[in-house]
Scaffold this active site. Structure first.
Site, short mmCIF file in Angstrom:
data_model
loop_
_atom_site.label_atom_id
_atom_site.label_comp_id
_atom_site.label_asym_id
_atom_site.label_seq_id
_atom_site.Cartn_x
_atom_site.Cartn_y
_atom_site.Cartn_z
N TYR A 85 51.52 45.01 39.38
CA TYR A 85 52.98 44.34 39.85
C TYR A 85 53.47 45.05 40.44
O TYR A 85 54.46 44.30 41.02
CB TYR A 85 53.07 44.02 38.33
CG TYR A 85 52.57 42.81 37.54
CD1 TYR A 85 51.53 42.26 37.71
CD2 TYR A 85 53.50 42.29 36.10
CE1 TYR A 85 51.42 41.35 37.19
CE2 TYR A 85 52.33 41.13 35.70
CZ TYR A 85 51.22 40.31 36.37
OH TYR A 85 50.65 40.07 35.48
N LYS A 109 39.80 49.18 31.54
CA LYS A 109 37.95 48.49 32.53
C LYS A 109 37.58 49.91 33.20
O LYS A 109 37.25 49.98 34.51
CB LYS A 109 37.93 47.09 33.30
CG LYS A 109 37.11 46.67 33.90
CD LYS A 109 37.03 46.07 32.52
CE LYS A 109 35.36 44.63 33.89
NZ LYS A 109 34.37 44.73 32.22
N ASP A 165 37.80 42.78 28.44
CA ASP A 165 36.86 41.57 27.91
C ASP A 165 36.46 41.53 27.00
O ASP A 165 36.66 40.16 26.22
CB ASP A 165 35.58 41.59 28.80
CG ASP A 165 35.10 42.90 29.58
OD1 ASP A 165 35.44 43.55 28.91
OD2 ASP A 165 34.21 42.45 30.20
N ASP A 223 49.57 41.81 29.96
CA ASP A 223 50.69 40.56 30.17
C ASP A 223 49.12 39.30 29.86
O ASP A 223 49.43 38.76 28.84
CB ASP A 223 50.61 40.35 31.45
CG ASP A 223 51.57 39.25 31.65
OD1 ASP A 223 51.65 38.39 31.06
OD2 ASP A 223 52.29 38.61 33.25
N ASP A 254 50.16 37.46 25.61
CA ASP A 254 50.18 36.13 25.44
C ASP A 254 48.60 35.55 24.23
O ASP A 254 48.83 34.39 23.83
CB ASP A 254 50.06 35.38 26.32
CG ASP A 254 50.98 35.69 27.73
OD1 ASP A 254 52.28 35.99 26.99
OD2 ASP A 254 51.44 35.43 28.85
#
Length: 362
Positions: A141, A188, A220, A244, A248
């Site tokens: 970001y 990851k 994942d 993020d 959610d």
């Protein structure tokens, strides 16, 4: 206690849920003998419309001279076609970066009265009580370069420094030490160089916290486990983009985004507090928004920035009592109980809060 608060209602349902937060704060101030000086500022789409920028200089100055920030929500389809620097979300990203708010805390716990509202089986979610710690000021970001290279190519840069990773990992370990002594680091590392460094730093910091059990989980797999067996988690820590997405996902364990608060913190007591939900422009102005995530964000502010645990607990217990009594907002209503609008739900919380504090002799 006297504290100055920056109040940033923002867009969509932001002003509606913020109105309830202000009423609750005023009650707590009066009942517990605190002085909260509230000053409003513009951010997001409304700031673009009135000031030509999603983060006006006067808003940043207000936040920098306040003891904490309360924010409603930003964004909406009205500004979707704006260039990236004039998107409402840029105001929030810029504010987090300018204030150094590197650690985002998103608690996810299941209210007993709302077990049936979850899309998952009660046996899967009834023991859920986890905290997601998301790094907030680095990663994709904020990486440079970012943007269009030519008409056929675009680039986003994922950049982290050792110091940025170490400070948020340390904050997560501190939280785990105060909770159930279990930290899950999500990365990851089988693909990304940034995740390989992330994992190395977690291992290094863990040596200072020998009483905290550490697991490393690929992002994942973490996404799968949050649905399969979310009760196994205590504190999860991860980088900006992963945090993020996962937060959610985890928020839906509760049945509604309208129930999830958040805190964005730095190394001192200063923080920005906001509900996890967005601006929900489709219901803005209709008295349908769930104000409870905003009120729970107020409770987090009382606890984390002002060390007012008694006041925070009273507010949280009042919210729990209202839900146990069967009151529901539109997002939670399933035909059972009493459906209330935004303002009436706040009224119910205030009624219980008044009864509770009177009983305690406050």
């Amino acid at each position: 206690m006297e504290k100055k608060l920056a109040i940033l209602p923002g867009d969509g349902i932001g002003p509606e849920v913020m109105e309830g937060a202000i009423r609750v704060l005023q009650f707590i101030g009066e009942r517990f003998h605190h002085s909260f000086q509230l000053e409003k500022g513009l951010i997001g789409g409304i700031a673009i419309d009135q000031k030509g920028t999603p983060l006006p200089e006067e808003t940043l100055a207000l936040c920098e001279t306040s003891d904490a920030v309360l924010l409603g929500a930003v964004g909406g389809p009205k500004w979707d076609q704006n260039p990236s620097h004039l998107r409402p979300e840029r105001g929030l990203l810029g504010l987090r970066k300018a204030l150094g708010l590197f650690a985002n805390l998103r608690p996810v716990s299941i209210q007993k009265a709302l077990v049936e509202a979850s899309p998952l089986k009660p046996s899967v979610i009834e023991s859920v009580d986890l905290m997601i710690v998301r790094e907030l000021t680095g990663g994709l970001y904020f990486g440079e370069p970012s943007g269009m290279v030519d008409e056929e190519t675009v680039v986003d840069t994922l950049r982290y420094t050792r110091q940025e990773i170490e400070r948020v990992v340390t904050a997560a370990f501190e939280l785990a030490k105060k909770r159930r002594h279990h930290l899950t680091s999500v990365d990851k590392a089988n693909v990304l160089e940034s995740s390989k460094l992330w994992r190395q730093i977690v291992e290094k910091v863990s040596k200072s916290y020998p009483d905290v059990r550490v697991d490393h989980v690929l992002v994942d797999a973490a996404a799968m486990k949050l649905i399969q067996d979310p009760g196994q988690f205590d504190v999860l820590v991860t980088e900006n983009l992963f945090g993020d997405i996962l937060s959610d996902e985890a928020s839906m364990l509760t049945g509604s985004l309208g129930m999830l608060p958040s805190a964005s913190l730095r190394s001192d007591d200063f923080g920005l507090y906001e509900p996890v939900h967005g601006s929900a422009p489709d219901i803005a102005g209709q008295d349908k928004a769930n104000p409870l995530a905003m009120l729970l964000s107020v409770a987090m502010m009382l606890r984390y920035s002002f060390n007012l645990s008694k006041e925070a607990q009273a507010l949280e217990e009042a919210i729990e009592s209202v839900l146990q009594s069967g009151y529901r907002t539109f997002d939670l209503y399933n035909g059972v109980g009493t459906r209330l609008g935004t303002r009436d739900m706040v009224n119910q919380v205030l009624t219980v809060l008044e009864e509770k504090t009177a009983f305690l002799g406050v």
